[in-house]
Design a protein around this motif. Structure first.
Motif, short mmCIF file in Angstrom:
data_model
loop_
_atom_site.label_atom_id
_atom_site.label_comp_id
_atom_site.label_asym_id
_atom_site.label_seq_id
_atom_site.Cartn_x
_atom_site.Cartn_y
_atom_site.Cartn_z
N LYS A 1 0.84 -1.19 0.00
CA LYS A 1 0.00 0.00 0.00
C LYS A 1 0.88 1.25 0.00
O LYS A 1 2.00 1.25 0.49
CB LYS A 1 -0.93 0.00 1.20
N ASP B 1 -2.83 2.58 -4.25
CA ASP B 1 -3.46 3.67 -3.51
C ASP B 1 -4.77 3.20 -2.89
O ASP B 1 -5.13 2.03 -2.98
CB ASP B 1 -3.66 4.90 -4.40
N ASP B 2 -5.51 4.12 -2.28
CA ASP B 2 -6.74 3.76 -1.58
C ASP B 2 -7.82 3.19 -2.49
O ASP B 2 -8.67 2.42 -2.04
CB ASP B 2 -7.30 4.98 -0.84
N SER B 3 -7.78 3.55 -3.78
CA SER B 3 -8.80 3.04 -4.70
C SER B 3 -8.35 1.75 -5.40
O SER B 3 -9.05 1.25 -6.28
CB SER B 3 -9.15 4.11 -5.74
#
Length: 133
Positions: free
Chosen positions: A2, A25-27
């Motif tokens: 991550k 990334d977060d998505s």
């Protein structure tokens, strides 16, 4: 890995530079992230450098005793091995192995000496001599 987990250990082997790594990334998409180093990677790099330095020192000692040609020392001092020197110089690996023998190296033509000098980026005098310990 991550994005938030990319190591930032300020590795001295990076010499103040950053390395581009890819992390999620977060998505869930990959994104380039700069890293200032990773302690484990730095340790492994230092072990490899220490090993190369040891090999170079051993080659110098052997060359000073006349067991191998100066080419062996200069090759290692410039971080080449037989395969990479062959690829860079145009010699076959078997030819380089022969040139590591002092008697064969002493008989090399000027053309072949110059090929090594060009590849290793050293002068003829430097290639034909050895540094004193």
């Amino acid at each position: 890995m991550k994005k938030d987990d990319v190591p930032q250990d300020n590795s001295k082997s990076y010499q103040g530079q950053n390395k581009l790594l890819y992390a999620v990334d977060d998505s869930g998409h990959y994104q380039g992230v700069k890293s200032s180093g990773w302690e484990i990677e730095s340790f492994a790099t230092q072990l490899a450098v220490d090993d190369l330095n040891e090999q170079t020192a051993q080659a110098l000692e052997q060359a000073l005793r006349g067991e191998i040609s100066p080419l062996a020392y200069h090759m290692l001092a410039r971080r080449f091995d037989i395969a990479t020197l062959a690829g860079a110089s145009g010699f076959f690996q078997w030819q380089i192995k022969r040139h590591l023998r002092p008697a064969i190296f002493a008989k090399l033509s000027d053309k072949n000496i110059n090929r090594y000098c060009d590849t290793l980026k050293i002068s003829r005098d430097a290639l034909l001599s050895l540094p004193s310990q």
